[in-house]
Structure formats: structure tokens, C-alpha cells
Design an enzyme around this catalytic site. Structure first.
Site, PDB file in Angstrom:
ATOM      1  CG  LEU A 195      77.568 -57.289  -1.361  1.00 18.79           C
ATOM      2  CD1 LEU A 195      77.776 -58.227  -0.381  1.00 18.79           C
ATOM      3  CD2 LEU A 195      78.043 -57.920  -2.680  1.00 18.79           C
ATOM      4  CG  ASP A 196      71.430 -58.249  -5.381  1.00 19.92           C
ATOM      5  OD1 ASP A 196      71.681 -56.826  -5.953  1.00 19.92           O
ATOM      6  OD2 ASP A 196      71.341 -59.321  -6.087  1.00 19.92           O
ATOM      7  CE  LYS A 197      65.839 -56.595   2.650  1.00 17.25           C
ATOM      8  NZ  LYS A 197      64.034 -56.154   2.463  1.00 17.25           N
TER       9      LYS A 197
ATOM     10  NE  ARG B 220      69.313 -62.232  -7.026  1.00 17.04           N
ATOM     11  CZ  ARG B 220      68.492 -61.937  -6.543  1.00 17.04           C
ATOM     12  NH1 ARG B 220      68.932 -60.663  -6.751  1.00 17.04           N
ATOM     13  NH2 ARG B 220      67.043 -61.648  -6.755  1.00 17.04           N
TER      14      ARG B 220
END
Length: 330
Positions: A153-155, A256
Site C-alpha cells: 500500500l502507498d505510504k 488514484r
């Protein structure tokens, strides 16, 4: 701090390395940075150039003379080199961290990742990552590729992640992801009112944005890798839309990018056109539900994880609120 010989140096070992190097005849009139890179295995020429610029290389004949990477050395000269451990030396160090573990057995872990936690070490984030936490959490993680992490997962994305704890489990999970038999569902808060069909299937090629290599983008067919996200609007008003996203592929930044491609960038996702809103300082994206077959037993498993307080507060501030009755049933 410990000092030892550059002949035994490893840039990841975490000790200061100090060595006096005598220039051999074959290096006469060569550049200093090139000579050091050849004599100090494991240290890149670019890093050694920085070491020279920082004043950590001294010519013993003239120890106070500043040196440049382009300095030409002569046979028989002696140079003292001081090498400090690289920041990346912390990348694979176990670190005690609080993890919210929703499931754990000898083969599989499922965690609720908080926003702000980096998954893999990378420049600027060599420590304090999920990988560091997993290395501390169980001894077997060190023997696994990426400590058992099979997806990321992205930060600044919160929510569910699965981690393998044995080589066979890691292999099975990677194969399941590749076969698209792991179901990953997300909740997101996007800008603008929703118009048109409640449910949309977005299929595009994806790859690096040709105008900004730090971003990903939806690309013309044949110019990237296939990707698909199914998006369902759960609630909307004049300011924002609350949506459910089902991933069919797992490209970098996929939701996104697809939401921005629809004209509904995620709230506070400034990388892809979102604006800061409702006090939220990270993209409004949460990995909500995860469904898969257990990598060892094959048992069908499923977990859900409610959005964290910051996302719920943002929903409330834009007038949508969090209503579990709106969420799709399994």
C-alpha cells in the site's frame, strides 16, 4: 565507534571504515573518485564522490588541502579515507513497532496498516518501515523475500495488507495475486459530485506519466500495462463523493490514477490533482476488505477494516458521514 579495514568493508554493516590507501602504478594520473571506487568494493563511485566533497578523503602529503573527485592521483601517494555507514544500512534491521494484527497463524498475517507507514525501505525511508517491523515480529521473516510482503500500500493509504510467513505461503500468495483470485476492495473520498451511472468499470493501460516520471498515468492502449478498477458511488453531494473500488489488477497508484482519470481525484491527493480538504493531510484511500484462500489450507477467508478516524472525520466534515449500511455485502 568501531573502526576497521576497508578491505573488509561492507557499506551496510553500520561501522565507520578508516583506511590508508597507497596508489598503485596502474592508477597513476587517474581520477580520485575512479580509483577509490576500484579499490573499495561495495561503495559506488557517486557515493565516494560525495565522501570526497565532504572532506573525508585526505592526501597525507597535504592533509589540509581540499580535494575534488576529479583530482588526479600519482603512483605512491597515500590517501586516508573515512567512510561512514550508508543510511540504507538500517533497511534490514529489525525494529520494534506496534502492529495491528487482525489475523496470524504460522503461514499468514493480515494487518491493518496505518496511514504514514512506509511498506518497503527506500531513499528517505531506510528505517521505520513495515519490513523493519516484520523482521522484529518473527524470526522467519529474515529468510523470506521482502520479509514476506507480497503486495504493498502507498505510504499514506491505510488498511488491510496480507503477509506470508513461510516460503510456501509467500509463493502461494504471489501466485494468487497474479491469478487475480485475491479480492481487494477499497473505500475512497473523491472530489466533485457524482454524475451518471452509479457503477463504472475503468479499464486503461497504465505506466509512467511521460510528462512527469514521478507519477503514473492512464495511457493509450498498447502503451502500458492493462489495469481495471470497478468503482461504485456510495454517496455524493455537491462537494464530494464516497466511493467503493474493487481492484482487478494491482498497478502502482492504480485507484488514484483511475479516479483522477474519471475527473474525481481523491481528496488531498495533491500528486494527482486533489486538493486539501476537511482537515485530511493524506490521500483519502483505505483498503477496506480483503478476501482470499488461505495459502496453506485453502480455506476461504475474509476481513474488513473500518476507515480510521481521520477519514471518518473528513467524511463528516464534507457532509457525507460514514454509514456501514451503504457498503456492499460480500
Amino acid at each position: 565507534m568501531e573502526e576497521w579495514s576497508a578491505a573488509d568493508a561492507d557499506p551496510q554493516d553500520g561501522a565507520v571504515v578508516v583506511e590508508e590507501l597507497t596508489i598503485a602504478p596502474q592508477w597513476h594520473e587517474a581520477r580520485l573518485d575512479k580509483v577509490l571506487a576500484a579499490m573499495l568494493a561495495g561503495w559506488s563511485r557517486s557515493h565516494l564522490s560525495q565522501v570526497i566533497e565532504a572532506g573525508d578523503v585526505r592526501w597525507l602529503k597535504h592533509p589540509d588541502r581540499p580535494l575534488k573527485p576529479s583530482h588526479k592521483v600519482r603512483s605512491g601517494e597515500v590517501y586516508r579515507v573515512t567512510l561512514h555507514p550508508l543510511a540504507s544500512s538500517a533497511a534490514f534491521e529489525p525494529q520494534a513497532m506496534d502492529l495491528t494484527v487482525l489475523h496470524e497463524d504460522e503461514h499468514l498475517m493480515v494487518i491493518d496498516k496505518p496511514a504514514g507507514l512506509v511498506v518497503h525501505p527506500a531513499p528517505g525511508h531506510w528505517s521505520g518501515t513495515l519490513l523493519n517491523a516484520l523482521l522484529h515480529h518473527h524470526a522467519g521473516a529474515r529468510a523470506l523475500p521482502r520479509a514476506g510482503i507480497v503486495h504493498r500500500l502507498d505510504k499514506d493509504t491505510s488498511g488491510l495488507m496480507m503477509v506470508g510467513k513461510t516460503p510456501s505461503a509467500v509463493d502461494a500468495l504471489v501466485q494468487a495475486i497474479g491469478a487475480r483470485s485475491v479480492r481487494r476492495e477499497y473505500l475512497a473520498l473523491a472530489h466533485k459530485p457524482w454524475r451518471g451511472k452509479t457503477h463504472i468499470e475503468i479499464q486503461t493501460d497504465m505506466g509512467r506519466d511521460p510528462r512527469n516520471r514521478l507519477r503514473m498515468a492512464a495511457l493509450p492502449e498498447g502503451k502500458g500495462k492493462w489495469s481495471q478498477t470497478d468503482v461504485t458511488c456510495l454517496a455524493t453531494n455537491d462537494q464530494a463523493s464516497w466511493v467503493h473500488c474493487h481492484l482487478h489488477s494491482g498497478r502502482t497508484h492504480q485507484i488514484r490514477v483511475h479516479m483522477a482519470h474519471l475527473g474525481h481525484p481523491l481528496v488531498s491527493d495533491v500528486t494527482y490533482g486533489g486538493q486539501l480538504l476537511a482537515g485530511l493531510n493524506r490521500q483519502a484511500l483505505h483498503a477496506w476488505r480483503l478476501s482470499l484462500a488461505h495459502p496453506h489450507t485453502g480455506q476461504a477467508l475474509q476481513w474488513t477494516c473500518p476507515p480510521p478516524p481521520d477519514l471518518r472525520q473528513a467524511l463528516s466534515q464534507v457532509g457525507l458521514g460514514y454509514n456501514e449500511l451503504l457498503l456492499p455485502v460480500p
